[in-house]
Motif scaffolding. Sequence first.
Motif, PDB file in Angstrom:
ATOM      1  N   ARG A 137      -3.049 -11.753   1.947  1.00 51.96           N
ATOM      2  CA  ARG A 137      -1.796 -11.225   1.410  1.00 51.96           C
ATOM      3  C   ARG A 137      -1.063 -10.504   2.531  1.00 51.96           C
ATOM      4  O   ARG A 137      -1.687  -9.873   3.384  1.00 51.96           O
ATOM      5  N   THR A 138       0.243 -10.564   2.519  1.00 52.92           N
ATOM      6  CA  THR A 138       1.033  -9.859   3.512  1.00 52.92           C
ATOM      7  C   THR A 138       1.040  -8.373   3.186  1.00 52.92           C
ATOM      8  O   THR A 138       1.494  -7.974   2.106  1.00 52.92           O
ATOM      9  N   ILE A 188       0.869  -1.176   0.000  1.00 51.03           N
ATOM     10  CA  ILE A 188       0.000   0.000   0.000  1.00 51.03           C
ATOM     11  C   ILE A 188       0.898   1.215   0.000  1.00 51.03           C
ATOM     12  O   ILE A 188       1.697   1.417   0.911  1.00 51.03           O
ATOM     13  N   MET A 189       0.804   2.036  -1.061  1.00 45.03           N
ATOM     14  CA  MET A 189       1.772   3.106  -1.252  1.00 45.03           C
ATOM     15  C   MET A 189       1.079   4.412  -1.620  1.00 45.03           C
ATOM     16  O   MET A 189       0.975   4.776  -2.797  1.00 45.03           O
ATOM     17  N   PRO A 190       0.590   5.142  -0.624  1.00 41.34           N
ATOM     18  CA  PRO A 190       0.064   6.474  -0.904  1.00 41.34           C
ATOM     19  C   PRO A 190       1.214   7.446  -1.173  1.00 41.34           C
ATOM     20  O   PRO A 190       2.334   7.242  -0.691  1.00 41.34           O
ATOM     21  N   TYR A 238      -4.329   0.847   6.632  1.00 43.63           N
ATOM     22  CA  TYR A 238      -4.785  -0.132   5.654  1.00 43.63           C
ATOM     23  C   TYR A 238      -4.092  -1.474   5.858  1.00 43.63           C
ATOM     24  O   TYR A 238      -4.693  -2.533   5.642  1.00 43.63           O
ATOM     25  N   ALA A 239      -2.835  -1.452   6.272  1.00 40.95           N
ATOM     26  CA  ALA A 239      -2.107  -2.699   6.499  1.00 40.95           C
ATOM     27  C   ALA A 239      -2.807  -3.537   7.566  1.00 40.95           C
ATOM     28  O   ALA A 239      -2.930  -4.766   7.433  1.00 40.95           O
ATOM     29  N   GLN A 240      -3.268  -2.903   8.646  1.00 39.59           N
ATOM     30  CA  GLN A 240      -4.015  -3.651   9.649  1.00 39.59           C
ATOM     31  C   GLN A 240      -5.323  -4.171   9.085  1.00 39.59           C
ATOM     32  O   GLN A 240      -5.698  -5.335   9.301  1.00 39.59           O
ATOM     33  N   LEU A 258      -8.173 -10.495   6.097  1.00 35.96           N
ATOM     34  CA  LEU A 258      -8.056 -11.568   5.105  1.00 35.96           C
ATOM     35  C   LEU A 258      -7.038 -12.638   5.479  1.00 35.96           C
ATOM     36  O   LEU A 258      -7.016 -13.709   4.866  1.00 35.96           O
ATOM     37  N   GLY A 259      -6.179 -12.388   6.448  1.00 35.28           N
ATOM     38  CA  GLY A 259      -5.167 -13.367   6.837  1.00 35.28           C
ATOM     39  C   GLY A 259      -5.748 -14.435   7.754  1.00 35.28           C
ATOM     40  O   GLY A 259      -5.590 -14.374   8.973  1.00 35.28           O
TER      41      GLY A 259
END
Length: 368
Positions: A235-236, A198-200, A212-214, A220-221
């Motif tokens: 996805r990681t 994720i790259m803003p 977003y990473a959380q 989904l993990g």
Amino acid sequence: VSIGIGGSYLGNQVLFDLFCGPYWNMKSKEERHGFPAVFFAGQNVDPVSLLKLTEELKRRSGEKDNYKVTLLVISKSGTTIEPTTAFHVLMKELSGFCDVSVIAVTDAEKGELHRLALENNWDTFTVPEGIGGRFSIFSPVGLVFGSLIGLDTEEFLRGARTVEEFCQSEKWDENPALLLASLKYIGTSEYGLVSEVIMPYGDALRSLGWWYAQLLGESLGKKYNNDGQIVHAGRTPVAAVGTTDMHSLTQEHQQGKKNKLFQFISVDSPSLDTKAYCMEGESEGFVQMSRMLTAAMKSNAEALASEQRMSCRISVSRMTPYHLGALMYFFFLTIAYEGSLLQINAFDQPGVEAYKKILHQYLRSFLQ
């Protein structure tokens, strides 16, 4: 001082970064339009960070009479190690030199924080039942903090409501959240994508990547699908920010394993902009810095595409409370849709309990 971890911290950090900014606490009260200086605690069990915060608050208290600190403590159970530890340390350390008040955002009926709030008659707001922390930004978890920094919470909620109304169709070509979720599902299931970067683009959006990473990782993990079969889904998540991490991570992105999806986010018209001198070959002149930022993102996407690497871009016209509410809720929907496609429960997080059980065993052995 906003005290929380995970979804009780990350969403509020996004609000602060976008609508207050890194120099907020350097402003006078008048420049902040009467809203308070803001600090965060409870997002780590780090004694150095916590005691440095108390030192700073003590220093500030010496500059004025009747110095007041409000602790906004956010915890549904009231027993999560990080915010609980920070709360008790701050209550003890601050009481000697300033006036401390507490606002609790917690369970409506039970839990240690709920009990303390009743005993001490603290102002209390409720964490809605069934809403996981990563989905809580539109509840009192985010709205109370937003109100304390002057966020237009009505506009923030209106943005979320607009997306909810716009993404009702069951047809992918009429529902952009379903379309994005479907494409990510296909990329993962058919093309072996195991990571999502994720790259803003823009410093103020860095914490949006963390948030977003959380959301992605916890939702989904999952080890099991809804039928109890082992699937090891998800996805990681990797949080990055452009253009900073184009100078540290792009080499691996461009030429490493082809197992990553890239999610870019950009703001077309930032709240501030300026022209900068630029020399390209024999040409020179001035370019809007916002155009440089957008050009860097497009260049990154095109370079990745030249190596058959997948990316997607969400473009926000400008970043207001309305637009942020729409964006965050849009991500909620994409995650919910993809969870359904994967046939997993996107709303629980049983995997985090494993380390917590071990941690509590260690802590019991340390008690004096």
